[in-house]
Design a protein around this motif. Structure first.
Motif, PDB file in Angstrom:
ATOM      1  N   VAL A  71       0.857  -1.183   0.000  1.00  0.00           N
ATOM      2  CA  VAL A  71       0.000   0.000   0.000  1.00  0.00           C
ATOM      3  C   VAL A  71       0.891   1.231   0.000  1.00  0.00           C
ATOM      4  CG1 VAL A  71      -1.806   1.260   1.222  1.00  0.00           C
ATOM      5  CG2 VAL A  71      -1.804  -1.242   1.219  1.00  0.00           C
ATOM      6  N   GLU A  72       0.633   2.160  -0.885  1.00  0.00           N
ATOM      7  CA  GLU A  72       1.439   3.361  -0.957  1.00  0.00           C
ATOM      8  C   GLU A  72       1.187   4.231   0.271  1.00  0.00           C
ATOM      9  OE1 GLU A  72       0.648   5.387  -4.537  1.00  0.00           O
ATOM     10  OE2 GLU A  72       1.348   3.752  -5.852  1.00  0.00           O
ATOM     11  N   PRO A  73       2.220   4.846   0.814  1.00  0.00           N
ATOM     12  CA  PRO A  73       2.022   5.715   1.981  1.00  0.00           C
ATOM     13  C   PRO A  73       1.202   6.945   1.625  1.00  0.00           C
ATOM     14  CG  PRO A  73       4.263   5.897   1.151  1.00  0.00           C
ATOM     15  CD  PRO A  73       3.625   4.765   0.397  1.00  0.00           C
ATOM     16  N   GLU A  74       0.636   7.561   2.629  1.00  0.00           N
ATOM     17  CA  GLU A  74      -0.176   8.746   2.405  1.00  0.00           C
ATOM     18  C   GLU A  74       0.686   9.899   1.917  1.00  0.00           C
ATOM     19  OE1 GLU A  74      -2.170   9.646   5.989  1.00  0.00           O
ATOM     20  OE2 GLU A  74      -3.676   8.064   5.758  1.00  0.00           O
ATOM     21  N   SER A  75       0.102  10.688   1.055  1.00  0.00           N
ATOM     22  CA  SER A  75       0.820  11.837   0.516  1.00  0.00           C
ATOM     23  C   SER A  75       0.897  12.946   1.553  1.00  0.00           C
ATOM     24  CB  SER A  75       0.127  12.336  -0.756  1.00  0.00           C
ATOM     25  OG  SER A  75      -1.218  12.723  -0.458  1.00  0.00           O
ATOM     26  N   GLU A  76       1.761  13.908   1.277  1.00  0.00           N
ATOM     27  CA  GLU A  76       1.909  15.042   2.191  1.00  0.00           C
ATOM     28  C   GLU A  76       0.633  15.872   2.237  1.00  0.00           C
ATOM     29  OE1 GLU A  76       3.494  17.339   5.050  1.00  0.00           O
ATOM     30  OE2 GLU A  76       4.315  15.473   4.195  1.00  0.00           O
ATOM     31  N   GLU A  77      -0.119  15.948   1.128  1.00  0.00           N
ATOM     32  CA  GLU A  77      -1.385  16.679   1.144  1.00  0.00           C
ATOM     33  C   GLU A  77      -2.398  16.014   2.060  1.00  0.00           C
ATOM     34  OE1 GLU A  77       0.244  15.729  -1.453  1.00  0.00           O
ATOM     35  OE2 GLU A  77       0.913  17.599  -2.428  1.00  0.00           O
ATOM     36  N   ALA A  78      -2.449  14.666   2.052  1.00  0.00           N
ATOM     37  CA  ALA A  78      -3.392  13.965   2.919  1.00  0.00           C
ATOM     38  C   ALA A  78      -3.014  14.131   4.395  1.00  0.00           C
ATOM     39  CB  ALA A  78      -3.445  12.479   2.548  1.00  0.00           C
ATOM     40  N   ARG A  79      -1.710  14.060   4.699  1.00  0.00           N
ATOM     41  CA  ARG A  79      -1.285  14.261   6.081  1.00  0.00           C
ATOM     42  C   ARG A  79      -1.560  15.684   6.559  1.00  0.00           C
ATOM     43  NH1 ARG A  79       3.109  10.877   4.505  1.00  0.00           N
ATOM     44  NH2 ARG A  79       4.427  12.708   4.142  1.00  0.00           N
ATOM     45  N   ALA A  80      -1.376  16.649   5.668  1.00  0.00           N
ATOM     46  CA  ALA A  80      -1.673  18.034   6.025  1.00  0.00           C
ATOM     47  C   ALA A  80      -3.156  18.227   6.288  1.00  0.00           C
ATOM     48  CB  ALA A  80      -1.199  18.976   4.915  1.00  0.00           C
ATOM     49  N   LEU A  81      -4.001  17.527   5.511  1.00  0.00           N
ATOM     50  CA  LEU A  81      -5.444  17.613   5.743  1.00  0.00           C
ATOM     51  C   LEU A  81      -5.825  17.008   7.088  1.00  0.00           C
ATOM     52  CD1 LEU A  81      -8.193  18.414   4.595  1.00  0.00           C
ATOM     53  CD2 LEU A  81      -8.305  16.163   3.500  1.00  0.00           C
TER      54      LEU A  81
ATOM     55  N   ARG B 215      -3.848  16.839   9.688  1.00  0.00           N
ATOM     56  CA  ARG B 215      -3.374  17.745  10.722  1.00  0.00           C
ATOM     57  C   ARG B 215      -4.327  18.915  10.917  1.00  0.00           C
ATOM     58  NH1 ARG B 215       1.898  16.686   8.527  1.00  0.00           N
ATOM     59  NH2 ARG B 215       1.670  18.505   7.155  1.00  0.00           N
ATOM     60  N   LYS B 216      -4.973  19.333   9.864  1.00  0.00           N
ATOM     61  CA  LYS B 216      -5.879  20.472   9.957  1.00  0.00           C
ATOM     62  C   LYS B 216      -7.225  20.083  10.553  1.00  0.00           C
ATOM     63  CE  LYS B 216      -7.996  24.098   7.131  1.00  0.00           C
ATOM     64  NZ  LYS B 216      -8.119  24.666   5.764  1.00  0.00           N
ATOM     65  N   THR B 217      -7.734  18.915  10.189  1.00  0.00           N
ATOM     66  CA  THR B 217      -9.080  18.514  10.636  1.00  0.00           C
ATOM     67  C   THR B 217      -9.084  17.759  11.954  1.00  0.00           C
ATOM     68  OG1 THR B 217      -8.913  16.504   9.292  1.00  0.00           O
ATOM     69  CG2 THR B 217      -9.929  18.443   8.276  1.00  0.00           C
ATOM     70  N   HIS B 218      -8.057  16.901  12.189  1.00  0.00           N
ATOM     71  CA  HIS B 218      -8.053  16.042  13.372  1.00  0.00           C
ATOM     72  C   HIS B 218      -6.893  16.327  14.329  1.00  0.00           C
ATOM     73  CE1 HIS B 218     -10.526  13.813  10.503  1.00  0.00           C
ATOM     74  NE2 HIS B 218     -11.010  13.118  11.502  1.00  0.00           N
ATOM     75  N   MET B 219      -6.080  17.327  14.032  1.00  0.00           N
ATOM     76  CA  MET B 219      -4.903  17.617  14.853  1.00  0.00           C
ATOM     77  C   MET B 219      -4.023  16.371  14.999  1.00  0.00           C
ATOM     78  SD  MET B 219      -4.874  20.777  15.544  1.00  0.00           S
ATOM     79  CE  MET B 219      -5.981  22.194  15.537  1.00  0.00           C
ATOM     80  N   SER B 220      -3.915  15.584  13.925  1.00  0.00           N
ATOM     81  CA  SER B 220      -3.168  14.336  13.958  1.00  0.00           C
ATOM     82  C   SER B 220      -1.761  14.601  13.451  1.00  0.00           C
ATOM     83  CB  SER B 220      -3.858  13.268  13.092  1.00  0.00           C
ATOM     84  OG  SER B 220      -3.097  12.092  13.043  1.00  0.00           O
ATOM     85  N   THR B 221      -0.767  14.355  14.330  1.00  0.00           N
ATOM     86  CA  THR B 221       0.624  14.579  13.991  1.00  0.00           C
ATOM     87  C   THR B 221       1.399  13.290  14.157  1.00  0.00           C
ATOM     88  OG1 THR B 221       1.100  15.284  16.253  1.00  0.00           O
ATOM     89  CG2 THR B 221       0.528  17.005  14.670  1.00  0.00           C
ATOM     90  N   GLU B 222       2.548  13.215  13.502  1.00  0.00           N
ATOM     91  CA  GLU B 222       3.424  12.071  13.632  1.00  0.00           C
ATOM     92  C   GLU B 222       4.165  12.122  14.971  1.00  0.00           C
ATOM     93  OE1 GLU B 222       3.466   9.646  11.554  1.00  0.00           O
ATOM     94  OE2 GLU B 222       2.231  10.548   9.984  1.00  0.00           O
ATOM     95  N   GLY B 223       4.814  11.001  15.322  1.00  0.00           N
ATOM     96  CA  GLY B 223       5.554  10.968  16.563  1.00  0.00           C
ATOM     97  C   GLY B 223       6.730  11.931  16.550  1.00  0.00           C
ATOM     98  N   GLY B 224       6.785  12.831  17.536  1.00  0.00           N
ATOM     99  CA  GLY B 224       7.853  13.821  17.595  1.00  0.00           C
ATOM    100  C   GLY B 224       7.668  15.015  16.692  1.00  0.00           C
TER     101      GLY B 224
END
Length: 348
Positions: free
Chosen positions: A70-80, A82-91
Motif C-alpha cells: 500500500v502506498e504511503p499517504e501523501s503530504e497533502e493527505a497528512r496536512a489535511l 493535521r488540519k481537521t483532526h490535529m493528527s501529527t506524527e511521533g515527535g
C-alpha cells in the motif's frame, strides 16, 4: 364499535381523524417504522443488499493494521489530517500555519504597545511618574469631587475599621435590653438520657414490617416454594455453553470466569486454548486414543484400564466417558517406570 354504531366508536373515529393532521402521526404510523422522507437508491430494495464493503475472510489482523503493498499517504493527505483532526506524527511539532506580518521576523520585535520614551531629554517622563497624584498645577492636590453620600455610607458600612468589629448589617434599633438572649430557653424535662437512647417502643412496634419481603395485596401474593424465585446472579441453573462459543458482548456469569490467579499465573497450554480443566475432564476411550496419537504416543491398553479403574469406571466398551487425560498420563508414567524396573510387563 364503528360498525355497531356505538357512541364510543364514533368518538374514537372522530379523534383519529382529528389526529391525522399532525405531522407526528403521519411520520410515526401505528405498527410501522419512523418515516423520515428519505429516498434511497433502488439497489437498496434488494433483500441481499448490504451497506459497506464485504469483509475479507482469512485475513490476519497484522495485515489489517500494517498492510503490504500500500502506498504511503501523501503530504497533502497528512496536512489535511493535521488540519481537521490535529493528527501529527511521533515527535512532530504542531504548527498552525499562521501568516505573520513581516515585522515579526525582526529579532527585536515584541508584542504589545510600545512604552513612550522621553525623547527631549527634559525629564518629563520621570516628572509625570512622580507627580501622578497632584492637581492640575504643580505642588497642588487634586480637586475635591462631590458625589452622592449613599456610596460613602455603603463603603463606611462594608469596610473594616481598625480596632472595631465589622458591621454585620443587622439593625440594632429594636429597643431590646442589654441582657436579652435570642432563641428558645432550654427546657427542663425529667426524661433521662438513657431512656432517650433505649426508647420506649412496645414489643409489637419493634418487630419487622409485615410487608418485608412479601406482598400483602390480595391477588398478588407470592406462594412460598422450595426453590428460590427469580434468576440467580450466577447461572448455575443452566448448562453453560463452551467458552469458545460465547459472545464477547455476553454479560451472563456462568461461574467459570477466569480468576486473578489464572491471569497472574496462566497455565502452560493457555496460549493454545487448552486449560487445566481440560486435562481433568472425563473422556471416552476413543477420544483418549486420538489425543495421545496426535501427541505422537501410543496409549497402552493396560494404562487405559488402570486409569479407568482409578476414575471409578471400567466400561471401556460402552462408549461413555471412562477417564481423564491427566489420569491416563499418570498411569502411563507409572506403567513405563514399572516396565523399566521389572523384566516382565507390569500388571495392575
Amino acid at each position: 364499535d364503528c360498525v355497531s354504531g356505538s357512541s364510543n366508536g364514533r368518538a374514537r373515529r372522530r379523534d383519529t381523524c382529528g389526529e391525522e393532521i399532525y405531522a407526528s402521526t403521519r411520520r410515526e404510523p401505528l405498527g410501522k417504522g419512523y418515516l423520515r422522507g428519505e429516498k434511497l437508491p433502488e439497489a437498496t430494495s434488494d433483500p441481499d443488499f448490504r451497506f459497506g464493503k464485504p469483509s475479507v475472510l482469512g485475513m490476519p489482523v497484522k495485515e489489517c493494521i500494517s498492510p503490504r503493498g500500500v502506498e504511503p499517504e501523501s503530504e497533502e493527505a497528512r496536512a489535511l489530517y493535521r488540519k481537521t483532526h490535529m493528527s501529527t506524527e511521533g515527535g512532530e511539532m504542531l504548527t498552525r500555519n499562521y501568516e505573520w506580518p513581516a515585522q515579526v521576523d525582526c529579532p527585536t520585535f515584541r508584542f504589545g504597545n510600545e512604552t513612550p520614551k522621553d525623547s527631549n531629554n527634559q525629564g518629563l517622563g520621570v516628572k509625570s511618574a512622580l507627580s501622578c497624584d497632584t492637581g492640575a498645577e504643580a505642588l497642588t492636590v487634586p480637586a475635591t469631587i462631590i458625589g452622592p453620600n449613599g456610596a460613602a455610607f455603603h463603603r463606611e458600612v462594608i469596610s473594616d475599621k481598625l480596632g472595631r468589629p465589622r458591621s454585620l448589617n443587622q439593625a440594632t434599633q429594636r429597643g431590646l435590653p442589654d441582657h436579652h438572649v435570642f432563641g428558645l430557653p432550654t427546657s427542663k424535662d425529667a426524661t433521662p438520657h438513657g431512656e432517650l437512647v433505649r426508647g420506649s417502643y412496645l414489643a409489637e412496634d419493634q418487630l419487622p414490617d409485615r410487608d418485608l419481603g412479601r406482598c400483602l395485596v390480595k391477588g398478588r401474593r407470592n406462594h412460598l416454594t422450595r426453590e428460590p424465585m427469580g434468576v440467580p446472579s450466577v447461572r448455575t441453573d443452566r448448562v453453560p455453553p463452551p467458552r469458545e462459543k460465547r459472545s464477547v458482548a455476553s454479560f451472563i456469569n456462568w461461574g467459570d470466569d477466569a480468576s486473578a490467579n489464572s491471569l497472574l499465573s496462566p497455565g502452560r497450554f493457555n496460549s493454545l486454548g487448552v486449560e487445566d480443566v481440560d486435562f481433568r475432564r472425563l473422556r471416552t476411550a476413543a477420544e483418549l486414543q486420538n489425543i495421545f496419537q496426535g501427541a505422537g504416543h501410543t496409549l497402552p491398553a493396560e494404562a487405559l484400564e488402570a486409569a479407568a479403574l482409578a476414575c471409578g469406571t471400567s466400561d471401556l466398551a460402552g462408549g461413555g466417558a471412562v477417564a481423564s487425560v491427566e489420569a491416563v498420563m499418570h498411569m502411563c508414567a507409572d506403567w513405563s517406570a514399572a516396565r523399566a524396573a521389572a523384566p516382565v510387563v507390569p500388571t495392575w
